[in-house]
Scaffold this motif. Structure first.
Motif, PDB file in Angstrom:
ATOM      1  N   ASN A  28      26.734  -4.524 -39.236  1.00 30.38           N
ATOM      2  CA  ASN A  28      25.740  -5.684 -39.629  1.00 30.38           C
ATOM      3  C   ASN A  28      24.929  -5.828 -38.644  1.00 30.38           C
ATOM      4  OD1 ASN A  28      27.120  -6.617 -41.883  1.00 30.38           O
ATOM      5  ND2 ASN A  28      28.496  -7.911 -40.820  1.00 30.38           N
ATOM      6  N   LEU A  82      37.871  -9.813 -44.151  1.00 36.37           N
ATOM      7  CA  LEU A  82      37.524  -8.588 -45.347  1.00 36.37           C
ATOM      8  C   LEU A  82      36.306  -7.807 -44.680  1.00 36.37           C
ATOM      9  CD1 LEU A  82      37.462  -7.965 -48.271  1.00 36.37           C
ATOM     10  CD2 LEU A  82      35.372  -9.430 -48.515  1.00 36.37           C
ATOM     11  N   VAL A  84      35.292  -3.515 -45.193  1.00 32.77           N
ATOM     12  CA  VAL A  84      35.436  -2.090 -45.919  1.00 32.77           C
ATOM     13  C   VAL A  84      34.527  -1.112 -44.911  1.00 32.77           C
ATOM     14  CG1 VAL A  84      34.187  -0.841 -48.064  1.00 32.77           C
ATOM     15  CG2 VAL A  84      35.626  -3.271 -48.229  1.00 32.77           C
ATOM     16  N   ARG A  89      31.443   2.016 -49.060  1.00 31.44           N
ATOM     17  CA  ARG A  89      30.837   0.651 -49.740  1.00 31.44           C
ATOM     18  C   ARG A  89      30.113   0.810 -50.913  1.00 31.44           C
ATOM     19  NH1 ARG A  89      28.797  -1.875 -44.103  1.00 31.44           N
ATOM     20  NH2 ARG A  89      31.192  -2.316 -43.328  1.00 31.44           N
ATOM     21  N   ARG A  90      30.020  -0.175 -51.769  1.00 30.53           N
ATOM     22  CA  ARG A  90      29.350  -0.389 -52.855  1.00 30.53           C
ATOM     23  C   ARG A  90      29.975   0.497 -54.199  1.00 30.53           C
ATOM     24  NH1 ARG A  90      24.551  -2.929 -52.277  1.00 30.53           N
ATOM     25  NH2 ARG A  90      24.379  -3.493 -54.508  1.00 30.53           N
ATOM     26  N   ARG A  91      31.609   0.697 -53.981  1.00 30.34           N
ATOM     27  CA  ARG A  91      32.454   1.125 -54.862  1.00 30.34           C
ATOM     28  C   ARG A  91      33.160   0.051 -55.728  1.00 30.34           C
ATOM     29  NH1 ARG A  91      31.688   5.418 -51.013  1.00 30.34           N
ATOM     30  NH2 ARG A  91      31.534   7.618 -52.336  1.00 30.34           N
ATOM     31  N   GLY A  92      32.869  -1.314 -55.222  1.00 28.39           N
ATOM     32  CA  GLY A  92      33.727  -2.064 -55.704  1.00 28.39           C
ATOM     33  C   GLY A  92      35.040  -2.432 -55.116  1.00 28.39           C
ATOM     34  N   GLY A  94      35.343  -4.089 -52.036  1.00 26.94           N
ATOM     35  CA  GLY A  94      35.415  -5.477 -51.536  1.00 26.94           C
ATOM     36  C   GLY A  94      35.882  -6.438 -52.563  1.00 26.94           C
ATOM     37  N   ARG A  95      35.309  -6.239 -53.758  1.00 28.24           N
ATOM     38  CA  ARG A  95      35.637  -6.997 -54.964  1.00 28.24           C
ATOM     39  C   ARG A  95      36.883  -6.992 -55.256  1.00 28.24           C
ATOM     40  NH1 ARG A  95      31.900  -8.980 -59.078  1.00 28.24           N
ATOM     41  NH2 ARG A  95      30.334  -7.412 -58.598  1.00 28.24           N
ATOM     42  N   ASN A 118      29.966 -14.262 -43.142  1.00 31.44           N
ATOM     43  CA  ASN A 118      28.767 -13.925 -42.370  1.00 31.44           C
ATOM     44  C   ASN A 118      27.474 -13.656 -43.498  1.00 31.44           C
ATOM     45  OD1 ASN A 118      26.857 -11.653 -41.428  1.00 31.44           O
ATOM     46  ND2 ASN A 118      28.566 -11.165 -40.008  1.00 31.44           N
ATOM     47  N   PHE A 124      27.144 -10.424 -51.550  1.00 31.91           N
ATOM     48  CA  PHE A 124      28.341 -10.003 -51.854  1.00 31.91           C
ATOM     49  C   PHE A 124      29.319 -11.110 -52.357  1.00 31.91           C
ATOM     50  CE2 PHE A 124      32.861  -9.659 -50.689  1.00 31.91           C
ATOM     51  CZ  PHE A 124      33.356  -8.462 -51.451  1.00 31.91           C
ATOM     52  N   TYR A 125      29.231 -12.211 -51.537  1.00 31.27           N
ATOM     53  CA  TYR A 125      30.267 -13.169 -52.125  1.00 31.27           C
ATOM     54  C   TYR A 125      29.909 -13.917 -53.249  1.00 31.27           C
ATOM     55  CZ  TYR A 125      32.957 -12.992 -47.621  1.00 31.27           C
ATOM     56  OH  TYR A 125      33.842 -12.412 -46.690  1.00 31.27           O
TER      57      TYR A 125
END
Ligand SMILES: CC(C)(COP(=O)(O)OP(=O)(O)OC[C@H]1O[C@@H](n2cnc3c(N)ncnc32)[C@H](O)[C@@H]1OP(=O)(O)O)[C@@H](O)C(=O)NCCC(=O)NCCS
Length: 152
Positions: A28, A82, A84, A89-92, A94-95, A118, A124-125
């Motif tokens: 981040n 949470l 990842v 990332r961006r593969r689902g 986190g969801r 954050n 994302f959230y």
């Protein structure tokens, strides 16, 4: 996602999960200096793992992320962690971890899942069905108060 499995964490992988949290958090932009100044912020307790509140995402058999929940005094549930791996990332993932924590919270009778987010993770959230209820100050700067209402 057929190639992702969510399972409870085990105590023996605590250090691996903390290392994953470091890699995820340092990605981040702008958080790096604050984190390096407060390395104690990255700590996953054995107790949290042993009480069954930490969940690991395996992607093709490899550790790809984890999440943690904590019960609140008001009967609702906090999403306490949470993370990842930057490379997955961006593969689902986190969801999926959020949905898993939402199911666990629902099973415990909670009507909402809360998180102090954050600001880097705001999009994302929101994409995961959270709504913003306010802001707060954390020792790393501003945090977003977010809540996901859980359908019964
Ligand atoms: C936030 C984080 C957990 C997201 O994990 P992820 O596995 O990449 O998220 P997903 O792939 O499930 O994303 C789901 C949706 O959220 C949104 N989203 C995720 N990352 C985003 C980003 N960087 N920018 C904009 N939208 C984003 C998108 O709508 C995405 O769907 P899409 O890929 O189909 O467009 C991950 O980026 C991370 O670990 N960040 C560093 C640690 C951190 O900030 N954790 C949160 C602490 S409060």
């Amino acid at each position: 996602m057929d190639d992702v499995r969510i399972r409870p964490a085990v105590s023996s992988e605590r250090k691996d999960l903390e290392a994953l949290q470091w890699r995820a958090s340092l990605s981040n932009a702008g958080d790096r200096n604050a984190l390096l100044a407060h390395p104690d912020a990255i700590e996953l307790t054995i107790e949290q793992i042993e009480t069954g509140g930490v969940f690991v995402a395996e992607w093709n058999g490899l550790l790809a992320g984890f999440s943690a929940v904590l019960p609140r005094a008001d009967g609702e549930t906090d999403l306490d962690a949470l993370f990842v791996e930057p490379a997955t990332r961006r593969r689902g993932i986190g969801r999926l971890l959020v949905e898993h924590c939402a199911s666990v919270a629902r099973e415990h009778g909670s009507t909402a899942l809360h998180v102090v987010g954050n600001p880097h993770a705001e999009a994302f959230y929101l994409a995961c069905g959270f709504e913003m209820t306010g802001t707060t100050e954390t020792r790393f700067g501003p945090g977003l108060l977010l809540r996901k209402i859980l359908a019964s």
